[in-house]
Design an enzyme around this catalytic site. Sequence first.
Site, PDB file in Angstrom:
ATOM      1  N   ARG A 239       0.971  -1.197  -0.004  1.00  0.00           N
ATOM      2  CA  ARG A 239      -0.079   0.057   0.056  1.00  0.00           C
ATOM      3  C   ARG A 239       1.023   1.262  -0.093  1.00  0.00           C
ATOM      4  O   ARG A 239       1.966   1.365   0.500  1.00  0.00           O
ATOM      5  CB  ARG A 239      -0.948  -0.151   1.100  1.00  0.00           C
ATOM      6  N   GLU A 268      -2.727   7.977  -3.791  1.00  0.00           N
ATOM      7  CA  GLU A 268      -2.943   7.315  -5.225  1.00  0.00           C
ATOM      8  C   GLU A 268      -4.566   8.023  -5.707  1.00  0.00           C
ATOM      9  O   GLU A 268      -5.401   8.070  -5.090  1.00  0.00           O
ATOM     10  CB  GLU A 268      -2.850   5.732  -5.206  1.00  0.00           C
ATOM     11  N   HIS A 286      -0.589   0.848 -10.323  1.00  0.00           N
ATOM     12  CA  HIS A 286      -1.129  -0.204  -9.553  1.00  0.00           C
ATOM     13  C   HIS A 286      -1.779  -1.377 -10.161  1.00  0.00           C
ATOM     14  O   HIS A 286      -2.801  -1.287 -10.306  1.00  0.00           O
ATOM     15  CB  HIS A 286      -2.303   0.525  -8.727  1.00  0.00           C
TER      16      HIS A 286
END
Length: 320
Positions: A239, A268, A286
Amino acid sequence: MARIIVTAPQMPDALDLLRDHDVMGGDHFMTREELEEAIVDADAVLSSLSDPLDADMLARAPKLKVIGQCAAGFNNVDIEAAGKQGIVVTTTPGVLHEATADLAFGLMLMATRRLGEAERLVRAGTPWRYDHTFMLGAGLQGATLGIIGLGQIGEAMARRGAAFGMDIVYTARHDHDTSAVDATNPATATTRRVDLDELLRISDVVSLHCPLTPETTHIIDSAALEKMKPTAFVINTARGACIDENALVAALRAGKIAGAGLDVYEHEPSITPGLLEMENVVLLPHIGSAARPTRGVMSALSARNILAVLDGKPAETPVN
């Protein structure tokens, strides 16, 4: 017939599983405003990591019975609030670790061997010729790979590192069975658990595979980066907020570490601008589990979890 909200595009086969119900969405990413309106009469939500399923959002959903999160993580869901409302939260564990480890290993190769930098040079039409000292990178054989979080993805990454001749150390809350890692390559050192300080100090590559918790938020901060070798690299497919990106930029600029490979970001999809300017940083959008077979299994598992709960049955992979 239940009303199911699909907050983002999903694999078609999974949506087919839900065809006997009233399905809304699945063709675009819903904004918070769209989700706030749609969730009011929803019986189920097939969600993604970016959906803000906080207490305020869940309070708007008096009929909601189940959240089928199409991801292994669930830090975007207020689990406590969901539990109070009797909402079952499910995820997709055990199906994406190999694909994500492939991606993490690819990031490590790209960063250590300067692959992205080299391809950009060729595509830009920059003149070049073979030279014995041209585009030198770091080697992996005999190097130490430090794994932060030896869950399924961390172990899969460790096995790949061992196959390439890397010695593996890891940090975790408890000891793990590392026999599969050690069996991969008997020529490497026995995998061992160490504390975080030692891992940072001895690793040539530090790879993050931990969930995002209060303890792991900014686990890689300026103090951690100071402990790493100046020749070391950091890889993150966990993460984004596990790394303090401002501290990472400062460390890279000062030569405190050699480079980084990132698939996730602290804010993000926004990326700290300094990272975009550096040739020794590999940046991906991602895509850790973005292999067609893997995403198909993830979507289908999310759909099956939803259908089970709506049918009054236990979910396959509940969180709460």
